[in-house]
Design a protein around this motif. Structure first.
Motif, mmCIF file in Angstrom:
data_model
loop_
_atom_site.group_PDB
_atom_site.id
_atom_site.type_symbol
_atom_site.label_atom_id
_atom_site.label_comp_id
_atom_site.label_asym_id
_atom_site.label_seq_id
_atom_site.Cartn_x
_atom_site.Cartn_y
_atom_site.Cartn_z
ATOM 1 N N VAL A 118 15.658 -55.083 -82.975
ATOM 2 C CA VAL A 118 15.751 -54.490 -81.634
ATOM 3 C C VAL A 118 17.201 -54.480 -81.161
ATOM 4 N N ARG A 119 17.904 -55.589 -81.368
ATOM 5 C CA ARG A 119 19.310 -55.667 -80.965
ATOM 6 C C ARG A 119 20.145 -54.604 -81.672
ATOM 7 N N GLU A 120 19.942 -54.457 -82.967
ATOM 8 C CA GLU A 120 20.711 -53.473 -83.732
ATOM 9 C C GLU A 120 20.476 -52.062 -83.213
ATOM 10 N N ALA A 121 19.230 -51.748 -82.854
ATOM 11 C CA ALA A 121 18.917 -50.411 -82.351
ATOM 12 C C ALA A 121 19.622 -50.139 -81.032
ATOM 13 N N PHE A 122 19.640 -51.120 -80.140
ATOM 14 C CA PHE A 122 20.301 -50.924 -78.849
ATOM 15 C C PHE A 122 21.826 -50.941 -78.982
ATOM 16 N N GLU A 123 22.335 -51.742 -79.910
ATOM 17 C CA GLU A 123 23.783 -51.742 -80.123
ATOM 18 C C GLU A 123 24.240 -50.397 -80.676
ATOM 19 N N GLU A 124 23.435 -49.798 -81.539
ATOM 20 C CA GLU A 124 23.752 -48.466 -82.045
ATOM 21 C C GLU A 124 23.755 -47.455 -80.910
ATOM 22 N N ALA A 125 22.783 -47.556 -80.014
ATOM 23 C CA ALA A 125 22.726 -46.645 -78.863
ATOM 24 C C ALA A 125 23.940 -46.835 -77.965
ATOM 25 N N ALA A 126 24.395 -48.084 -77.823
ATOM 26 C CA ALA A 126 25.537 -48.365 -76.952
ATOM 27 C C ALA A 126 26.818 -47.741 -77.471
ATOM 28 N N ARG A 127 26.862 -47.420 -78.763
ATOM 29 C CA ARG A 127 28.058 -46.804 -79.335
ATOM 30 C C ARG A 127 28.092 -45.290 -79.126
ATOM 31 N N GLN A 128 26.999 -44.729 -78.607
ATOM 32 C CA GLN A 128 26.944 -43.297 -78.355
ATOM 33 C C GLN A 128 27.469 -42.991 -76.950
ATOM 34 N N SER A 129 28.047 -41.822 -76.780
ATOM 35 C CA SER A 129 28.593 -41.427 -75.477
ATOM 36 C C SER A 129 28.099 -40.029 -75.095
ATOM 37 N N PRO A 130 27.097 -39.934 -74.223
ATOM 38 C CA PRO A 130 26.341 -41.071 -73.683
ATOM 39 C C PRO A 130 25.152 -41.405 -74.583
ATOM 40 N N PRO A 131 24.529 -42.546 -74.377
ATOM 41 C CA PRO A 131 23.307 -42.879 -75.114
ATOM 42 C C PRO A 131 22.160 -41.981 -74.664
ATOM 43 N N PRO A 132 21.052 -41.972 -75.408
ATOM 44 C CA PRO A 132 19.864 -41.243 -74.954
ATOM 45 C C PRO A 132 19.397 -41.801 -73.609
ATOM 46 N N PRO A 133 18.750 -40.995 -72.770
ATOM 47 C CA PRO A 133 18.225 -41.498 -71.498
ATOM 48 C C PRO A 133 17.296 -42.697 -71.727
ATOM 49 N N PRO A 134 17.156 -43.580 -70.734
ATOM 50 C CA PRO A 134 16.371 -44.811 -70.916
ATOM 51 C C PRO A 134 14.951 -44.570 -71.408
ATOM 52 N N ASP A 135 14.274 -43.558 -70.873
ATOM 53 C CA ASP A 135 12.884 -43.321 -71.274
ATOM 54 C C ASP A 135 12.792 -42.989 -72.759
ATOM 55 N N GLU A 136 13.693 -42.147 -73.248
ATOM 56 C CA GLU A 136 13.675 -41.780 -74.654
ATOM 57 C C GLU A 136 14.102 -42.938 -75.543
ATOM 58 N N LEU A 137 15.096 -43.673 -75.094
ATOM 59 C CA LEU A 137 15.612 -44.792 -75.882
ATOM 60 C C LEU A 137 14.570 -45.890 -76.029
ATOM 61 N N VAL A 138 13.941 -46.255 -74.931
ATOM 62 C CA VAL A 138 12.928 -47.311 -74.976
ATOM 63 C C VAL A 138 11.754 -46.896 -75.864
ATOM 64 N N ALA A 139 11.300 -45.663 -75.714
ATOM 65 C CA ALA A 139 10.176 -45.182 -76.520
ATOM 66 C C ALA A 139 10.518 -45.186 -78.002
ATOM 67 N N SER A 140 11.753 -44.813 -78.321
ATOM 68 C CA SER A 140 12.174 -44.774 -79.716
ATOM 69 C C SER A 140 12.226 -46.167 -80.331
ATOM 70 N N VAL A 141 12.862 -47.104 -79.640
ATOM 71 C CA VAL A 141 13.022 -48.449 -80.187
ATOM 72 C C VAL A 141 11.686 -49.183 -80.244
ATOM 73 N N LEU A 142 10.906 -49.120 -79.164
ATOM 74 C CA LEU A 142 9.609 -49.789 -79.165
ATOM 75 C C LEU A 142 8.669 -49.146 -80.171
ATOM 76 N N GLY A 143 8.708 -47.816 -80.255
ATOM 77 C CA GLY A 143 7.863 -47.120 -81.218
ATOM 78 C C GLY A 143 8.173 -47.541 -82.643
ATOM 79 N N SER A 144 9.467 -47.674 -82.977
ATOM 80 C CA SER A 144 9.860 -48.100 -84.316
ATOM 81 C C SER A 144 9.437 -49.544 -84.582
#
Length: 210
Positions: free
Chosen positions: A70-96
């Motif tokens: 989970v940490r790795e997935a969010f750290e990868e998102a943090a390197r994006q500018s901008p990251p995916p919106p929260p709803d999409e990001l949460v669904a992606s990480v939790l879904g995986s």
């Protein structure tokens, strides 16, 4: 004597972790013995103890693995500018996270949500596990904080809100959703995604507005 391949070692470790996770989700940590785990994975004591010294180490390995992914997935998102919106990001990480453990089933239901609740309960008794969970939670929280900063830099989120406050809230939403699944049965991650989307009013760049 022929050397055992790393692939075989990894597969055996995965087998033991998954079997232990099922036992813990089904009966709880204290009601589960190492004999129960041996029976679940159909391996000898020597084969299992080659990888893990006992229940405590198994619990720690399961928790560390989940929090690490989970940490790795969010750290990868943090390197994006901008990251995916929260709803999409949460669904992606939790879904995986759920999909990686979809084969673990207890009484016809996914075992992972039940396992999460068991871990929380055990941290009240187990200081080492509590410290491991606290460290993992802190790293996920820090990654979320960096994601919020990216949102603010991109003008996607108010700049007058403390990033850590948003990070805590997003983590609370995910943990609450997992708890609901443990208590009331499985629900698709789209439920959480749609709820967050409605509450935040945020949209992805190509999402129609009406």
């Amino acid at each position: 004597m022929a050397r055992v391949s790393q692939q075989h070692l990894d597969a055996r470790r995965r087998q033991i972790l998954d079997g232990a996770a099922l036992c813990f989700a089904r009966n709880g940590f204290h009601a589960t013995s190492m004999q129960d785990v041996l029976k679940e994975v159909d391996l000898s004591a020597g084969a299992v103890y080659r990888y893990f010294s006992g229940k405590e180490e198994l619990i720690g390995a399961i928790v560390a693995e989940v929090l690490g992914s989970v940490r790795e997935a969010f750290e990868e998102a943090a390197r994006q500018s901008p990251p995916p919106p929260p709803d999409e990001l949460v669904a992606s990480v939790l879904g995986s996270t759920l999909a990686a453990r979809e084969s673990l089933v207890v009484d016809g239901r996914p075992a992972f949500p039940r396992l999460v609740v068991q871990v929380w309960t055990e941290t009240l008794r187990n200081e080492e596990l509590a410290l491991l969970l606290e460290e993992g939670y802190g790293s996920v929280r820090a990654a979320w904080g960096r994601i919020v900063e990216r949102y603010q830099e991109a003008g996607m989120m108010r700049a007058d809100v403390e990033p850590d406050h948003v990070a805590r809230t997003m983590i609370a939403a995910v943990l609450g959703f997992i708890t609901q699944q443990s208590l009331f049965g499985p629900a698709p991650v789209e439920v959480l995604r749609d709820g967050l989307r409605a509450l935040t009013g945020m949209r992805g760049g190509d999402t129609p507005t009406g």
